[in-house]
Design an enzyme around this catalytic site. Sequence first.
Site, PDB file in Angstrom:
ATOM      1  N   ASP A  37       0.863  -1.188   0.000  1.00 44.51           N
ATOM      2  CA  ASP A  37       0.000   0.000   0.000  1.00 44.51           C
ATOM      3  C   ASP A  37       0.895   1.232   0.000  1.00 44.51           C
ATOM      4  O   ASP A  37       2.079   1.169   0.375  1.00 44.51           O
ATOM      5  CB  ASP A  37      -0.902   0.025   1.255  1.00 44.51           C
ATOM      6  CG  ASP A  37      -2.169   0.863   1.076  1.00 44.51           C
ATOM      7  OD1 ASP A  37      -3.252   0.274   0.922  1.00 44.51           O
ATOM      8  OD2 ASP A  37      -2.062   2.112   1.082  1.00 44.51           O
ATOM      9  N   VAL A  61       1.315   2.203  -6.452  1.00 48.20           N
ATOM     10  CA  VAL A  61       1.049   1.525  -7.729  1.00 48.20           C
ATOM     11  C   VAL A  61       1.213   2.456  -8.934  1.00 48.20           C
ATOM     12  O   VAL A  61       1.228   1.995 -10.076  1.00 48.20           O
ATOM     13  CB  VAL A  61      -0.347   0.834  -7.770  1.00 48.20           C
ATOM     14  CG1 VAL A  61      -0.434  -0.283  -6.752  1.00 48.20           C
ATOM     15  CG2 VAL A  61      -1.482   1.841  -7.614  1.00 48.20           C
ATOM     16  N   TYR A 153     -14.236   7.505 -12.922  1.00 42.19           N
ATOM     17  CA  TYR A 153     -14.138   6.220 -12.214  1.00 42.19           C
ATOM     18  C   TYR A 153     -14.810   5.109 -13.021  1.00 42.19           C
ATOM     19  O   TYR A 153     -14.282   4.001 -13.124  1.00 42.19           O
ATOM     20  CB  TYR A 153     -14.769   6.371 -10.830  1.00 42.19           C
ATOM     21  CG  TYR A 153     -14.696   5.160  -9.923  1.00 42.19           C
ATOM     22  CD1 TYR A 153     -13.500   4.807  -9.291  1.00 42.19           C
ATOM     23  CD2 TYR A 153     -15.826   4.384  -9.676  1.00 42.19           C
ATOM     24  CE1 TYR A 153     -13.447   3.708  -8.444  1.00 42.19           C
ATOM     25  CE2 TYR A 153     -15.777   3.292  -8.828  1.00 42.19           C
ATOM     26  CZ  TYR A 153     -14.586   2.964  -8.210  1.00 42.19           C
ATOM     27  OH  TYR A 153     -14.530   1.873  -7.365  1.00 42.19           O
ATOM     28  N   LYS A 157     -12.731   1.901 -14.307  1.00 44.72           N
ATOM     29  CA  LYS A 157     -13.085   0.532 -13.899  1.00 44.72           C
ATOM     30  C   LYS A 157     -13.503  -0.305 -15.110  1.00 44.72           C
ATOM     31  O   LYS A 157     -13.329  -1.518 -15.130  1.00 44.72           O
ATOM     32  CB  LYS A 157     -14.176   0.553 -12.826  1.00 44.72           C
ATOM     33  CG  LYS A 157     -13.669   1.076 -11.478  1.00 44.72           C
ATOM     34  CD  LYS A 157     -12.533   0.211 -10.921  1.00 44.72           C
ATOM     35  CE  LYS A 157     -12.110   0.626  -9.530  1.00 44.72           C
ATOM     36  NZ  LYS A 157     -10.993  -0.178  -8.989  1.00 44.72           N
ATOM     37  N   THR A 188     -16.647   0.861   3.337  1.00 41.89           N
ATOM     38  CA  THR A 188     -15.212   0.943   3.625  1.00 41.89           C
ATOM     39  C   THR A 188     -14.885   2.417   3.856  1.00 41.89           C
ATOM     40  O   THR A 188     -15.735   3.283   3.586  1.00 41.89           O
ATOM     41  CB  THR A 188     -14.387   0.441   2.426  1.00 41.89           C
ATOM     42  OG1 THR A 188     -14.586   1.379   1.344  1.00 41.89           O
ATOM     43  CG2 THR A 188     -14.798  -0.946   1.979  1.00 41.89           C
TER      44      THR A 188
HETATM   45  N1  LIG Z   1     -16.075   0.651  -1.438  1.00 42.53           N
HETATM   46  C1  LIG Z   1     -16.843   0.479  -2.492  1.00 42.53           C
HETATM   47  O1  LIG Z   1     -18.064   0.702  -2.436  1.00 42.53           O
HETATM   48  C2  LIG Z   1     -16.273  -0.051  -3.777  1.00 42.53           C
HETATM   49  C3  LIG Z   1     -17.174  -0.511  -4.741  1.00 42.53           C
HETATM   50  C4  LIG Z   1     -16.674  -1.053  -5.924  1.00 42.53           C
HETATM   51  C5  LIG Z   1     -15.303  -1.133  -6.120  1.00 42.53           C
HETATM   52  N2  LIG Z   1     -14.444  -0.665  -5.157  1.00 42.53           N
HETATM   53  C6  LIG Z   1     -12.996  -0.817  -5.419  1.00 42.53           C
HETATM   54  O2  LIG Z   1     -12.469  -1.706  -4.451  1.00 42.53           O
HETATM   55  C7  LIG Z   1     -11.109  -1.370  -4.180  1.00 42.53           C
HETATM   56  C8  LIG Z   1     -10.919  -1.161  -2.689  1.00 42.53           C
HETATM   57  O3  LIG Z   1     -11.760  -0.101  -2.274  1.00 42.53           O
HETATM   58  P1  LIG Z   1     -12.039   0.244  -0.746  1.00 42.53           P
HETATM   59  O4  LIG Z   1     -13.413   0.767  -0.699  1.00 42.53           O
HETATM   60  O5  LIG Z   1     -11.624  -0.890   0.111  1.00 42.53           O
HETATM   61  O6  LIG Z   1     -11.071   1.511  -0.580  1.00 42.53           O
HETATM   62  P2  LIG Z   1     -10.177   2.052   0.651  1.00 42.53           P
HETATM   63  O7  LIG Z   1     -10.015   3.517   0.386  1.00 42.53           O
HETATM   64  O8  LIG Z   1     -10.691   1.592   1.959  1.00 42.53           O
HETATM   65  O9  LIG Z   1      -8.798   1.313   0.352  1.00 42.53           O
HETATM   66  C9  LIG Z   1      -8.054   1.598  -0.806  1.00 42.53           C
HETATM   67  C10 LIG Z   1      -6.596   1.391  -0.465  1.00 42.53           C
HETATM   68  O10 LIG Z   1      -5.835   1.701  -1.652  1.00 42.53           O
HETATM   69  C11 LIG Z   1      -4.690   2.424  -1.231  1.00 42.53           C
HETATM   70  N3  LIG Z   1      -4.143   3.228  -2.325  1.00 42.53           N
HETATM   71  C12 LIG Z   1      -4.661   4.357  -2.847  1.00 42.53           C
HETATM   72  N4  LIG Z   1      -3.823   4.841  -3.779  1.00 42.53           N
HETATM   73  C13 LIG Z   1      -2.761   3.999  -3.849  1.00 42.53           C
HETATM   74  C14 LIG Z   1      -1.558   3.972  -4.597  1.00 42.53           C
HETATM   75  N5  LIG Z   1      -1.271   4.941  -5.482  1.00 42.53           N
HETATM   76  N6  LIG Z   1      -0.693   2.944  -4.419  1.00 42.53           N
HETATM   77  C15 LIG Z   1      -0.975   1.969  -3.507  1.00 42.53           C
HETATM   78  N7  LIG Z   1      -2.066   1.957  -2.745  1.00 42.53           N
HETATM   79  C16 LIG Z   1      -2.964   2.967  -2.919  1.00 42.53           C
HETATM   80  C17 LIG Z   1      -5.167   3.300  -0.090  1.00 42.53           C
HETATM   81  O11 LIG Z   1      -4.086   3.761   0.728  1.00 42.53           O
HETATM   82  C18 LIG Z   1      -6.101   2.352   0.649  1.00 42.53           C
HETATM   83  O12 LIG Z   1      -5.417   1.609   1.649  1.00 42.53           O
HETATM   84  C19 LIG Z   1     -10.803  -0.129  -5.013  1.00 42.53           C
HETATM   85  O13 LIG Z   1     -10.189  -0.524  -6.234  1.00 42.53           O
HETATM   86  C20 LIG Z   1     -12.185   0.452  -5.268  1.00 42.53           C
HETATM   87  O14 LIG Z   1     -12.231   1.238  -6.437  1.00 42.53           O
HETATM   88  C21 LIG Z   1     -14.908  -0.118  -3.996  1.00 42.53           C
END
Ligand SMILES: NC(=O)c1ccc[n+]([C@@H]2O[C@H](COP(=O)([O-])OP(=O)(O)OC[C@H]3O[C@@H](n4cnc5c(N)ncnc54)[C@H](O)[C@@H]3O)[C@@H](O)[C@H]2O)c1
Length: 253
Positions: A37, A61, A153, A157, A188
């Site tokens: 991360d 990343v 977004y 995606k 989250t």
């Molecule tokens: N929460 C939702 O409703 C939801 C729905 C559909 C998809 N998603 C996708 O699921 C995944 C996880 O989402 P989440 O809700 O757990 O988010 P979150 O914000 O809780 O966690 C995301 C993590 O990614 C890390 N991150 C951000 N930029 C980064 C970088 N440049 N390099 C490395 N790490 C980085 C952050 O530090 C964080 O720990 C994401 O890809 C998000 O787009 C989330």
Amino acid sequence: MPRLAGKTAIVTGASSGMGRATAELFAAEGAQVALTDVDAGKGAAAAAEIGAAARFWPVDVRDEGSIERAYGEIVAYFGKLDVLVNCAGVIGVDKPTHEVTEAEWDQLFAVDVKGVFFSTKHAVPHLIANGGGSIVNYSSIYGLVGNDEFTPYHVAKGAVTMQTKQDAAMYGKYDIRVNSVHPSTVLTPLVEGIAAAYEGGLPAYERMMTANQSLRRLGRPVDVAYAVLYLASDEASWVTGVNLPVDGGYTAR
Ligand SMILES: NC(=O)c1ccc[n+]([C@@H]2O[C@H](COP(=O)([O-])OP(=O)(O)OC[C@H]3O[C@@H](n4cnc5c(N)ncnc54)[C@H](O)[C@@H]3O)[C@@H](O)[C@H]2O)c1
């Protein structure tokens, strides 16, 4: 027997939310897990809480060099790589196409699209050397269907959805499977901030977000982590190129 016994996995974005839940579940199911991360403080704490099967590496990343270095170190440390989970992601600006700036577009794509590309690029040689493996990408329902919010977004995606299909088509000859999960709204930290700012707070936000969803509750990180566990495990050894909604029925309606 634990469902990931003997496997080594990398999870990006593992400091928080669904990445962290995935890393926890993987470790509970017998895997050795490299959490990565950009948030090193939370990542190191998460790995320490998970225990001896987990270790943290700082990775941004957006930075190809940091990924290449970390993945080399991870494979040297654990001896091999079986599973890559590309979970790191950001949501970006909530604007329609005609209002989005080039900088806003590029910032989002650097993480959500290029990050998956860099991570996959530097994991695949290790998976080939391993004789195969599984890649699971976190896309979204917003990578399957459109709606009236978060335009960049959606497009990002959608690129992850296609990267999944293309890599599945390309790497099957190495016994590397590539699938994606497509959550609807999951509670989250990414979503908690949006819900807190919504008029009426979380209860009102949950009602609004699930009004067009079969199961009228927001997801929990573990709801999605269980789908990722299946796709990562040998139970899914004939499953590749699948874009799996884990969405309470959002895309069924
Ligand atoms: N929460 C939702 O409703 C939801 C729905 C559909 C998809 N998603 C996708 O699921 C995944 C996880 O989402 P989440 O809700 O757990 O988010 P979150 O914000 O809780 O966690 C995301 C993590 O990614 C890390 N991150 C951000 N930029 C980064 C970088 N440049 N390099 C490395 N790490 C980085 C952050 O530090 C964080 O720990 C994401 O890809 C998000 O787009 C989330």
